[in-house]
Design a protein around this motif. Sequence first.
Motif: not given
Lengths: 337, 337, 337, 337
Positions: A122-123, A128, A132, A148, A150, A174-175, A178, A181, A238
């Motif tokens: 996802r990055r 997204i 970022r 977030i 999801s 994954h979240d 994120l 991130f 997000v």
Amino acid sequence: MLHFGLFGAGRIGRVHAGSLAQHPRAELTAVHDPAQAAAREVAARCGATATADADAIIGDPGIDAVIIASPTPTHVGLLTRCARAGKAVLCEKPIDLDLARVDACWAEIRDSRAAVMIGFNRRFDPSIAGVRDRVAAGEIGRLEQLVITSRDPAPAPAAYIRTSGGLFRDMTIHDFDLARFFLGEVVEVQAMAANLIEPYIAEAGDVDSAMVLLRGAGGELGQIVNSRRCSFGYDQRVEAFGAAATLSVGNQTATSVRHCGPSGTETAPPYLNFFLERYGPAYRAELDHLVRCVEQGQAPSPGFADGRAALVLADAADESIRTGRAVRVSGRAGPGR
Amino acid sequence: MLHFGLFGAGRIGRVHAGSLAQHPRAELTAVHDPAQAAAREVAARCGATATADADAIIGDPGIDAVIIASPTPTHVGLLTRCARAGKAVLCEKPIDLDLARVDACWAEIRDSRAAVMIGFNRRFDPSIAGVRDRVAAGEIGRLEQLVITSRDPAPAPAAYIRTSGGLFRDMTIHDFDLARFFLGEVVEVQAMAANLIEPYIAEAGDVDSAMVLLRGAGGELGQIVNSRRCSFGYDQRVEAFGAAATLSVGNQTATSVRHCGPSGTETAPPYLNFFLERYGPAYRAELDHLVRCVEQGQAPSPGFADGRAALVLADAADESIRTGRAVRVSGRAGPGR
Amino acid sequence: MLHFGLFGAGRIGRVHAGSLAQHPRAELTAVHDPAQAAAREVAARCGATATADADAIIGDPGIDAVIIASPTPTHVGLLTRCARAGKAVLCEKPIDLDLARVDACWAEIRDSRAAVMIGFNRRFDPSIAGVRDRVAAGEIGRLEQLVITSRDPAPAPAAYIRTSGGLFRDMTIHDFDLARFFLGEVVEVQAMAANLIEPYIAEAGDVDSAMVLLRGAGGELGQIVNSRRCSFGYDQRVEAFGAAATLSVGNQTATSVRHCGPSGTETAPPYLNFFLERYGPAYRAELDHLVRCVEQGQAPSPGFADGRAALVLADAADESIRTGRAVRVSGRAGPGR
Amino acid sequence: MLHFGLFGAGRIGRVHAGSLAQHPRAELTAVHDPAQAAAREVAARCGATATADADAIIGDPGIDAVIIASPTPTHVGLLTRCARAGKAVLCEKPIDLDLARVDACWAEIRDSRAAVMIGFNRRFDPSIAGVRDRVAAGEIGRLEQLVITSRDPAPAPAAYIRTSGGLFRDMTIHDFDLARFFLGEVVEVQAMAANLIEPYIAEAGDVDSAMVLLRGAGGELGQIVNSRRCSFGYDQRVEAFGAAATLSVGNQTATSVRHCGPSGTETAPPYLNFFLERYGPAYRAELDHLVRCVEQGQAPSPGFADGRAALVLADAADESIRTGRAVRVSGRAGPGR
């Protein structure tokens, strides 16, 4: 041209094989899967070789890099051997469900110079990543709150759930990544979870719905909402709420068609249904990042330490729902880079 | 406090009575309607007097202003007599269906000092007025193209259609006025029309669907799309396309609720259903404009000349569909201010 | 595997070369362009041969199909020779700027059995095709009004404009084809045009802004709005207004990011900027359609007759702005299939 | 006609005076405020009497109902005396900052028959009420997750913050009530909070940003995000995520204008800026509810017990941020109806 070996010819393995087929400077050389029919099918489509012997890939000096898309229990073993063999590695998340095994893995590979990348795709999603970058460039001022959302369109089957490591290690991970991130380190986790969807998930000792609160090292607040089922498809949003502005990533549809009729207006089509559709471009960009890093001798990101850190947050969330307490995770940073 | 008389206790008359009830410096004194029950009902609700005698209003020196919301054939007579009696007048559109009668009316009232305003309420809609102000302030650079969408939720009944003067004089006349609100003068009109909806409209000699092209005096292009029926409600949109940016007015819903489900996402509620709902604030602002103009001795806008000019465009559109030709309307400016 | 020759290594030629590179059952064999450097560059990227001799493609029995993406004046000659040589042909629009030459071309190729497809790529856009399919399936009831918005981000340079054949034959021709895609035959055309943007367009004898009204054979009304310049990018919208519902195609952005700040909320990113971005998937689907038709021995669509019919509408629009009259085009159907 | 007394001629008092002025069956008779100038100004505008003596209202048998919009510390005293005097009461939130005082108040008024309503106006917002009705009607299946976003445009001044009772009792209390409106009883609360905005808030011992997790008695999960400052205005959203569909309430703008330009597309105007604008219709509907209940002899809702329950949740959130623990609140139901 970078030559790749692929471990795992399942759903994710095929996504990566497809990305390799489109990449101008990478090619798939060999595919490993105990299910030989699957391995042969993927290999044939890409002009690669199928094998049931992992060493045929690990020991092949003509193979520069590997993608580990096999079942989670095999990750640590393959990652260790491939990294020690000097190959660049893209390993699907999670590294392992057990932090001790993750740390043991690191002890084995820390002296290798291998590039190790963890598949937090996802990055690399253009929306997204775009948010970022704009947050990092200061466009919204100080980031104060990260929200977030999801939710999966439908729960995985019971067999998968039973070995998944639980919602936090399998899905929320994954979240958590994120969140890191955007926030950098996370220092505190609280979670609340429930069983609202399918009895077989509770029977497997897992939860199917969860909400998590996070505190970033810079004081920011974060929240995650998860569900294993979502009536309107794959819900992936997000919101980066800043002092000066807010940027958000919304759900996506395949077309820009809208319907207006007597019972409702501006109806959009269903959202892109699941990760293969929603994150297709992200998977390709992720692979391209690894190729570029190997070409330029740089460490890919997210790396091993990122894979470990997300697991630490998943463990903390589990602890929080067991104990009803906020769990501090600063100081739990472990080995890895 | 400004004292008003109201001619017509029907649907539009009641809207104006409601606006008067809310206005802090205006009040309804007398209501005239041959249908005495209706007149009494409206009057009772506002503490006013009902009358079946128009002269009771026209001749009452305590009444400063009148609203003419009676049937179209009565407009010219009432407007003439009230203006000559020195009362400020808000007359619903159209002044009349016949340009010769409009001009004759003007000849009668030109020497009066009465403030005369024509009820093109859309000019006072906050969204439309906001866009017009921003266009006038130069925000979009030169206005190049104006696109007006105007569709009614359902066709008026046959009895109404037969005496309506036809689509262009009854319905499009609002859009012609809007075009003039944005473009200033219009110099050329082309139109294409069709019968797609209800046989009784064709039987009445009218069309139910139309598209019109306009050329502004400054070279701008404009287009209007009309339908007497719209499956999703009242469709009222304006797009002002400029050299530097574009501003648009979209449809409006009563709430900000959205629905997401398996068959569609982001579904908004039905739009505000018809002019009473969609243009409620515009009716109130229109009345307030008249009150302020009278208080300050200024001429209200849109005025008599605007009412006439919109009718000229309606006539031109009719001529265009009859002849299949573009109709030039510059030089057709007539009397009025 | 279908072997393709490509005429023209410019912007559009490269798009098609890219589509061929991704198609599993087609491959680019030879590229022709008088600009040999461009031909070589495109050929090299696809493992094809570059040539300056059109006959090297036309006479090569190993080449099954050709794409004609060379300048418009060369279309008719290449199309004629390739079709007579039995090759399947995808010819970019317009076939020619002159209807007489188009008809002469047809006389030459009518007896060939070659598949001829005209490059109206928008028919293959997933959003537009999706709406057309749903309209055809009856979802909106009778189609009553079709509204097409088509504005380019910036005008083409003067040199291009001078030989383009004019706005209607060069740019609107896509919208005329779209109108026919939804309405079937068009029987009447009215147009209004203006010069609002760049003096060099007027100096070239062309207009830069236009609005067109259309009447379909079934009585439907259609309108097109065009501009050679649009401040907010490539504006490509379609609204199919039906008796029971309305379907529309909106503009598209590269990401689903939105920005909220003190001066405005819900700001979307700029739209996909021009046809290469907006219609990338459509170009690929268009090529795939030709490949499938050739494989299955079916006639591709849109075909030669569609290319001719769109030109007839462009000519009619030109006539309308010259004469100020509605132009009837029924009965102008010509040869072609 | 119901005759009202009003305590408090500040911002909220004026909102209620305005609602009374528009209500056909209610009228404002007397206004009390120690600041006599303010009381006189509000009274004059409504044809009411101003007084500095609360007993002039409480003891007036001609006054049927009161609105308590004075400072929080005065609520309990006025509520008690008015209820015991048999007047219907609409009391602004919170009843008091101290649960013990709330319970003592109840002990005083439990035997009165007075209708007591607490001013949780958001329950009467047409969008929120509409979603709640549709959820209650089963449209989304089982409600699984409730997500409430509530951010103020700018923090209150230091003087206000110091006596506000803290973020949870002053601001989140509206969200706690909303949660109860959708979930029925809440059984567990977790919270995380931070100081990210203004030093004076921390200096007052309060937090300015918070996230809260809730568990409903039916197992549902809820989350609230709060901030005392929001760059893009008043952020008020609700998402009711159900097994079969999701309904959400979005932010609202004053007009439907959108802007498209080179740097961004589809830009909406700023949102309705604060509660007076956003919840204007809700305040009017709230008052109308009380009038109808009094007319029909029914208990208004939300009632005293709802005011108490929201305070219990605020206390629990405070306890959670102090202890870092999830706080169970079931069994804390107290007296009241």
